[in-house]
Design an enzyme around this catalytic site. Structure first.
Site, PDB file in Angstrom:
ATOM      1  N   ASP A 110       0.856  -1.186   0.000  1.00 45.33           N
ATOM      2  CA  ASP A 110       0.000   0.000   0.000  1.00 45.33           C
ATOM      3  C   ASP A 110       0.888   1.230   0.000  1.00 45.33           C
ATOM      4  O   ASP A 110       1.999   1.198   0.541  1.00 45.33           O
ATOM      5  CB  ASP A 110      -0.906   0.018   1.235  1.00 45.33           C
ATOM      6  CG  ASP A 110      -2.060  -0.972   1.144  1.00 45.33           C
ATOM      7  OD1 ASP A 110      -2.437  -1.346   0.019  1.00 45.33           O
ATOM      8  OD2 ASP A 110      -2.596  -1.358   2.195  1.00 45.33           O
ATOM      9  N   ASP A 128      -6.945  -1.213  -4.828  1.00 48.65           N
ATOM     10  CA  ASP A 128      -8.076  -0.843  -3.972  1.00 48.65           C
ATOM     11  C   ASP A 128      -8.944   0.204  -4.662  1.00 48.65           C
ATOM     12  O   ASP A 128     -10.178   0.157  -4.592  1.00 48.65           O
ATOM     13  CB  ASP A 128      -7.587  -0.288  -2.630  1.00 48.65           C
ATOM     14  CG  ASP A 128      -6.795  -1.293  -1.813  1.00 48.65           C
ATOM     15  OD1 ASP A 128      -7.037  -2.508  -1.956  1.00 48.65           O
ATOM     16  OD2 ASP A 128      -5.929  -0.862  -1.032  1.00 48.65           O
TER      17      ASP A 128
END
Length: 151
Positions: A110, A128
């Site tokens: 991330d 995402d």
């Protein structure tokens, strides 16, 4: 056929951005893009979106595989291009994170990090974003376009 290319492009965009982050930002480091708002932060998530189900790799991998198979079925079952694009976006994001879960034992990469005043949004990635935007498009299709397709 175009939807297979789209899915591959979504996966490639996700994996390329993660590769760039891993190669150029040390784990835990934060680079300010827009002070007090947007940062690039190299982080790992062993759970699902926004940190839920931490260390849930052994549940998330098979669930993602099954849902991906269902999404492929629905992409080919429906002829509406908007619907198929929405599902392609969701599938591209799901597969991007699945690749990390399978091949990176330390978690999904991330790096998109936003702060709004005192609120610090959980760090996330391009995959995402594809899943969320694809889901919003699917909701739009369901609410406004699906009825028109049935007429």
């Amino acid at each position: 056929m175009i939807f297979i290319v789209l899915i591959a492009a979504f996966v490639a965009a996700d994996q390329l951005t993660k590769y760039i982050v891993v190669r150029n930002i040390e784990f835990g480091d934060k680079i300010s893009v827009i002070d007090n708002f947007f940062y690039l932060t190299h982080w790992r998530n062993t759970g699902a979106a926004w940190g839920i189900m931490q260390n849930g790799r052994y549940i998330l991998v098979p669930v993602t595989v099954v849902l991906s198979i269902l999404i492929v079925y629905f992409i080919f079952k429906n002829s509406n291009k908007f619907y198929r694009f929405s599902l392609s976006m969701i599938l591209g994001g799901a597969l991007g994170n699945l690749i990390d879960r399978v091949f990176r034992t330390d978690g999904v990469v991330d790096f998109l990090d936003f702060q709004f005043g005192n609120y610090h949004f959980p760090v996330f990635n391009v995959a995402d974003t594809f899943v969320v935007v694809g889901t919003l498009l699917l909701a739009y299709y369901t609410l406004f376009i699906y009825k028109e397709d049935k007429k």
